[in-house]
Design a protein around this motif. Structure first.
Motif, PDB file in Angstrom:
ATOM      1  N   GLU A 251      47.725  88.492  42.246  1.00  7.03           N
ATOM      2  CA  GLU A 251      49.007  87.801  42.323  1.00  7.03           C
ATOM      3  C   GLU A 251      49.995  88.576  43.177  1.00  7.03           C
ATOM      4  O   GLU A 251      50.680  88.015  44.041  1.00  7.03           O
ATOM      5  CB  GLU A 251      49.595  87.617  40.924  1.00  7.03           C
ATOM      6  N   LEU A 252      50.071  89.871  42.949  1.00  2.78           N
ATOM      7  CA  LEU A 252      51.045  90.697  43.647  1.00  2.78           C
ATOM      8  C   LEU A 252      50.865  90.618  45.158  1.00  2.78           C
ATOM      9  O   LEU A 252      51.823  90.385  45.904  1.00  2.78           O
ATOM     10  CB  LEU A 252      50.900  92.151  43.177  1.00  2.78           C
ATOM     11  N   ILE A 253      49.630  90.788  45.620  1.00  2.00           N
ATOM     12  CA  ILE A 253      49.394  90.818  47.060  1.00  2.00           C
ATOM     13  C   ILE A 253      49.385  89.410  47.645  1.00  2.00           C
ATOM     14  O   ILE A 253      49.919  89.185  48.737  1.00  2.00           O
ATOM     15  CB  ILE A 253      48.091  91.571  47.368  1.00  2.00           C
ATOM     16  N   ASN A 254      48.792  88.459  46.942  1.00  6.21           N
ATOM     17  CA  ASN A 254      48.778  87.086  47.457  1.00  6.21           C
ATOM     18  C   ASN A 254      50.183  86.506  47.550  1.00  6.21           C
ATOM     19  O   ASN A 254      50.489  85.757  48.475  1.00  6.21           O
ATOM     20  CB  ASN A 254      47.907  86.196  46.577  1.00  6.21           C
ATOM     21  N   ARG A 255      51.029  86.840  46.581  1.00  7.26           N
ATOM     22  CA  ARG A 255      52.379  86.267  46.559  1.00  7.26           C
ATOM     23  C   ARG A 255      53.397  87.110  47.331  1.00  7.26           C
ATOM     24  O   ARG A 255      54.260  86.574  48.026  1.00  7.26           O
ATOM     25  CB  ARG A 255      52.862  86.126  45.109  1.00  7.26           C
ATOM     26  N   MET A 256      53.314  88.436  47.193  1.00  7.92           N
ATOM     27  CA  MET A 256      54.358  89.307  47.737  1.00  7.92           C
ATOM     28  C   MET A 256      53.968  89.984  49.042  1.00  7.92           C
ATOM     29  O   MET A 256      54.814  90.589  49.693  1.00  7.92           O
ATOM     30  CB  MET A 256      54.730  90.369  46.697  1.00  7.92           C
ATOM     31  N   GLY A 257      52.710  89.924  49.411  1.00  9.77           N
ATOM     32  CA  GLY A 257      52.302  90.464  50.699  1.00  9.77           C
ATOM     33  C   GLY A 257      51.578  91.795  50.602  1.00  9.77           C
ATOM     34  O   GLY A 257      51.694  92.524  49.617  1.00  9.77           O
ATOM     35  N   ILE A 258      50.844  92.101  51.651  1.00  9.32           N
ATOM     36  CA  ILE A 258      49.992  93.288  51.681  1.00  9.32           C
ATOM     37  C   ILE A 258      50.811  94.567  51.620  1.00  9.32           C
ATOM     38  O   ILE A 258      50.408  95.554  51.000  1.00  9.32           O
ATOM     39  CB  ILE A 258      49.117  93.261  52.948  1.00  9.32           C
ATOM     40  N   THR A 259      51.965  94.605  52.272  1.00 13.79           N
ATOM     41  CA  THR A 259      52.723  95.853  52.402  1.00 13.79           C
ATOM     42  C   THR A 259      53.818  96.004  51.352  1.00 13.79           C
ATOM     43  O   THR A 259      54.585  96.976  51.391  1.00 13.79           O
ATOM     44  CB  THR A 259      53.371  95.943  53.794  1.00 13.79           C
ATOM     45  N   PHE A 260      53.919  95.095  50.397  1.00 14.17           N
ATOM     46  CA  PHE A 260      55.037  95.085  49.437  1.00 14.17           C
ATOM     47  C   PHE A 260      55.187  96.430  48.727  1.00 14.17           C
ATOM     48  O   PHE A 260      56.246  97.069  48.776  1.00 14.17           O
ATOM     49  CB  PHE A 260      54.824  93.957  48.432  1.00 14.17           C
ATOM     50  N   CYS A 261      54.146  96.867  48.040  1.00 14.81           N
ATOM     51  CA  CYS A 261      54.232  98.121  47.288  1.00 14.81           C
ATOM     52  C   CYS A 261      54.451  99.315  48.213  1.00 14.81           C
ATOM     53  O   CYS A 261      55.214 100.235  47.891  1.00 14.81           O
ATOM     54  CB  CYS A 261      52.968  98.327  46.460  1.00 14.81           C
ATOM     55  N   HIS A 262      53.793  99.298  49.348  1.00 13.48           N
ATOM     56  CA  HIS A 262      53.929 100.424  50.279  1.00 13.48           C
ATOM     57  C   HIS A 262      55.366 100.547  50.764  1.00 13.48           C
ATOM     58  O   HIS A 262      55.933 101.659  50.795  1.00 13.48           O
ATOM     59  CB  HIS A 262      52.986 100.225  51.470  1.00 13.48           C
ATOM     60  N   ARG A 263      55.981  99.438  51.134  1.00 12.19           N
ATOM     61  CA  ARG A 263      57.347  99.484  51.648  1.00 12.19           C
ATOM     62  C   ARG A 263      58.320  99.998  50.588  1.00 12.19           C
ATOM     63  O   ARG A 263      59.171 100.849  50.869  1.00 12.19           O
ATOM     64  CB  ARG A 263      57.780  98.099  52.139  1.00 12.19           C
ATOM     65  N   LEU A 264      58.194  99.489  49.366  1.00  6.91           N
ATOM     66  CA  LEU A 264      59.111  99.926  48.311  1.00  6.91           C
ATOM     67  C   LEU A 264      58.861 101.385  47.938  1.00  6.91           C
ATOM     68  O   LEU A 264      59.797 102.105  47.578  1.00  6.91           O
ATOM     69  CB  LEU A 264      58.970  99.028  47.089  1.00  6.91           C
ATOM     70  N   ALA A 265      57.619 101.823  48.012  1.00  8.54           N
ATOM     71  CA  ALA A 265      57.329 103.227  47.728  1.00  8.54           C
ATOM     72  C   ALA A 265      57.992 104.128  48.761  1.00  8.54           C
ATOM     73  O   ALA A 265      58.581 105.169  48.425  1.00  8.54           O
ATOM     74  CB  ALA A 265      55.817 103.456  47.708  1.00  8.54           C
ATOM     75  N   VAL A 266      57.928 103.732  50.037  1.00 15.18           N
ATOM     76  CA  VAL A 266      58.548 104.527  51.103  1.00 15.18           C
ATOM     77  C   VAL A 266      60.069 104.517  50.953  1.00 15.18           C
ATOM     78  O   VAL A 266      60.732 105.556  51.097  1.00 15.18           O
ATOM     79  CB  VAL A 266      58.133 103.978  52.486  1.00 15.18           C
ATOM     80  N   GLU A 267      60.638 103.363  50.654  1.00 13.97           N
ATOM     81  CA  GLU A 267      62.092 103.233  50.591  1.00 13.97           C
ATOM     82  C   GLU A 267      62.696 103.899  49.362  1.00 13.97           C
ATOM     83  O   GLU A 267      63.781 104.473  49.433  1.00 13.97           O
ATOM     84  CB  GLU A 267      62.482 101.751  50.591  1.00 13.97           C
ATOM     85  N   THR A 268      62.012 103.802  48.218  1.00 14.59           N
ATOM     86  CA  THR A 268      62.601 104.259  46.955  1.00 14.59           C
ATOM     87  C   THR A 268      61.971 105.541  46.415  1.00 14.59           C
ATOM     88  O   THR A 268      62.557 106.177  45.542  1.00 14.59           O
ATOM     89  CB  THR A 268      62.466 103.174  45.877  1.00 14.59           C
ATOM     90  N   GLY A 269      60.782 105.891  46.896  1.00 11.25           N
ATOM     91  CA  GLY A 269      60.085 107.048  46.349  1.00 11.25           C
ATOM     92  C   GLY A 269      59.381 106.759  45.037  1.00 11.25           C
ATOM     93  O   GLY A 269      58.817 107.668  44.417  1.00 11.25           O
ATOM     94  N   ALA A 270      59.400 105.506  44.584  1.00  9.47           N
ATOM     95  CA  ALA A 270      58.783 105.142  43.304  1.00  9.47           C
ATOM     96  C   ALA A 270      57.268 105.039  43.448  1.00  9.47           C
ATOM     97  O   ALA A 270      56.744 104.766  44.529  1.00  9.47           O
ATOM     98  CB  ALA A 270      59.353 103.816  42.806  1.00  9.47           C
ATOM     99  N   GLY A 271      56.564 105.228  42.335  1.00  5.95           N
ATOM    100  CA  GLY A 271      55.127 105.073  42.318  1.00  5.95           C
ATOM    101  C   GLY A 271      54.717 103.636  42.071  1.00  5.95           C
ATOM    102  O   GLY A 271      55.553 102.777  41.743  1.00  5.95           O
ATOM    103  N   THR A 272      53.423 103.375  42.188  1.00  8.81           N
ATOM    104  CA  THR A 272      52.918 102.009  42.031  1.00  8.81           C
ATOM    105  C   THR A 272      53.241 101.442  40.658  1.00  8.81           C
ATOM    106  O   THR A 272      53.621 100.270  40.532  1.00  8.81           O
ATOM    107  CB  THR A 272      51.397 101.982  42.267  1.00  8.81           C
ATOM    108  N   GLU A 273      53.103 102.237  39.612  1.00  9.05           N
ATOM    109  CA  GLU A 273      53.371 101.731  38.260  1.00  9.05           C
ATOM    110  C   GLU A 273      54.813 101.268  38.124  1.00  9.05           C
ATOM    111  O   GLU A 273      55.077 100.168  37.608  1.00  9.05           O
ATOM    112  CB  GLU A 273      53.074 102.810  37.222  1.00  9.05           C
TER     113      GLU A 273
END
Length: 533
Positions: free
Chosen positions: A264-286
């Motif tokens: 759901e996450l990748i199909n709906r939000m896109g391939i780079t969603f988690c990567h972009r937010l991790a780079v911008e915020t420093g947050a982990g995947t969880e």
């Protein structure tokens, strides 16, 4: 008029047709730069053609390894539509996955005497249609995700470059073997306005899902009670109704939840969603996925997605995609805000319960600010003209501003004021200081690389913090009128700063940075709270 069998096969492969469907065994298409020996299918050397020779519009791979990956990419470079065999055949794998997991569950029911063999076989036959529909829906959403990724990769190619490098580092795959473009190639594509090709995105999508599944299954998220409905959605209705306890006790429950959530996450939000937010915020995947789940629940994304999906084959794909990408942006902004406020996070259900009423209230009354109301109306009319039903067009137009509900709700809780009072004050201060105009101009800034995109997002965060600070200061003295009466000169200077902004004219990042810096300096002269966001 006549041809040898081998030549006939080549003619079929290179015919000018709409669809080439491969269901055979063997590799029939390679890239021109590849040798037949590179393919490893000697039996078909005499009939194999190059991807550059194909004249069909679409390729569907019903068989495995019908094309080399390089052959797919060469065909796609010439404008052909092709995914990859592991995408076109994923429904078969998904069907097997359902079959095994359902049989594991029913075996447990049989072992304790709740089901006999006759009843088990009858139940399996009865569920064939439901499983088939579920599997085809998954397959469809994955293929559509590649279409949206192709649109996005043209605009945000630098983020895809970052994501490829991160996945290569995480999964240790051979980039050249996977036929993913090297960093040196991507700037040349960007200069031509070309993103990633569908076969490349198919590889990237698969690798991203593998990486996210590995990361997520090691966290506590799959065990969160909030995701129990997601677990139950995997199984057909007869199992949910008759064997609910067995669903909860399924030995692969965590893996099922992880797979569903990552899909759901990748199909709906896109391939780079988690990567972009991790780079911008420093947050982990969880933390990112936890914040995403809160945003999804508060904004009621499932209902909006269902309405958009219902437009399949009813409206042009471009119109439907614009809705999908708009909803995605809103969810991303809300997720980013939640990460900034509480990266650790309370229980998902508790956080949803905290913010969902605010989103519902703002959705019912929004947009309140004059410019937001005007933009929403324009977006609604534009979408209706493109074929979108008016109700959905209005809903998405409102949704495009709904991420502000989180800030307004938090301010209401901190100030002790009602949500309606804070929302009204925020709208009034927005109108007075042209905050929506400033925000819209910032969102329209050109973004050709990762740093420009990050700078734009930081600028919008600062604008929002400035707005929240002004609203808080106004509430503290009894409302915006009282605040203006005390600081009329400063308000006039603030309005003068934004007077020349025009959303239809290209604005440079440097210009906006100066404007926002001046606004914050003026605001700081009134209240330290505003300066601190």
């Amino acid at each position: 008029e006549a041809a040898t069998p081998d030549d006939l096969i080549k003619l079929v492969l290179t015919a000018p047709v709409d669809l080439l469907w491969n269901g055979g065994i063997g590799t029939y298409v390679k890239a021109r730069q590849q040798r037949h020996e590179d393919i490893g299918d000697k039996a078909n050397d005499r009939v194999r053609v190059d991807g550059e020779e194909l004249r069909c519009k679409v390729v569907t791979e019903g068989g495995n390894l019908g094309f080399s990956q390089a052959g797919r990419i060469r065909y796609a470079r010439r404008g052909g539509l092709i995914n990859a065999d592991w995408i076109d055949n994923s429904a078969g794998v998904d069907c097997s996955d359902h079959e095994v997991n359902i049989k594991i569950l029913l075996q447990r029911a049989c072992a304790r005497g709740a089901l006999d063999e006759t009843g088990r076989l009858r139940l399996l036959r009865a569920m064939q249609g439901a499983v088939g529909r579920h599997v085809l829906r998954n397959n469809y959403h994955q293929a559509r995700a590649i279409s949206h990724a192709q649109l996005q990769s043209e605009k945000y190619l630098d983020w895809y470059r970052h994501a490829i490098s991160r996945l290569q580092e995480t999964l240790r795959f051979d980039r050249a073997r996977e036929q993913l473009p090297l960093d040196a190639v991507l700037p040349r594509r960007a200069a031509r306005g070309v993103g990633l090709y569908r076969p490349e995105l198919a590889t990237l999508l698969a690798q991203a899902k593998i990486a996210h599944c590995r990361e997520l299954v090691a966290t506590g998220i799959p065990d969160d009670p909030y995701l129990e409905p997601l677990l139950f959605s995997y199984f057909p209705a007869p199992i949910r109704e008759q064997f609910a306890d067995d669903v909860r006790a399924h030995p692969l429950r965590r893996e099922i939840v992880t797979t569903l959530l990552v899909n759901e996450l990748i199909n709906r939000m896109g391939i780079t969603f988690c990567h972009r937010l991790a780079v911008e915020t420093g947050a982990g995947t969880e933390a990112i996925i936890r914040a995403y789940l809160v945003a999804r629940g508060c904004i009621d994304l499932a209902r909006v997605w269902q309405a958009i999906d219902a437009l399949d084959l009813c409206v042009p794909f471009a119109a439907q995609s614009e809705l999908v990408l708009t909803v995605r942006r809103v969810a991303e902004r809300a997720t980013r805000w939640l990460l900034a406020q509480d990266p650790g996070g309370d229980a998902i259900a508790a956080t949803v319960a905290r913010f969902q009423p605010h989103c519902a209230q703002l959705r019912a009354r929004f947009p309140l600010a004059a410019r937001a109301r005007e933009v929403a109306q324009q977006d609604t009319v534009r979408r209706v003209v493109s074929g979108i039903p008016a109700t959905l067009a209005r809903d998405v137009a409102r949704l495009d501003h709904l991420d502000r509900a989180f800030e307004i709700g938090q301010l209401a809780q901190r100030s002790g004021k009602s949500f309606a009072e804070v929302a009204s004050c925020a709208a009034a201060s927005d109108d007075t200081l042209r905050v929506s105009l400033l925000r819209d101009v910032a969102r329209a800034l050109p973004s050709t690389d990762v740093w420009q995109d990050r700078a734009r997002n930081e600028l919008i965060i600062n604008i929002n913090a400035f707005h929240v600070g002004i609203t808080a200061a106004a509430l503290a003295v009894g409302g915006l009128r009282a605040w203006q009466a005390r600081h009329g000169e400063v308000v006039g200077r603030m309005r003068a700063i934004t007077a020349d902004l025009d959303p239809t004219r290209e604005t440079q990042l440097a210009q906006l940075l100066v404007l926002v810096s001046q606004l914050r300096s003026l605001a700081a002269s009134i209240s330290p709270t505003i300066a601190n966001g």
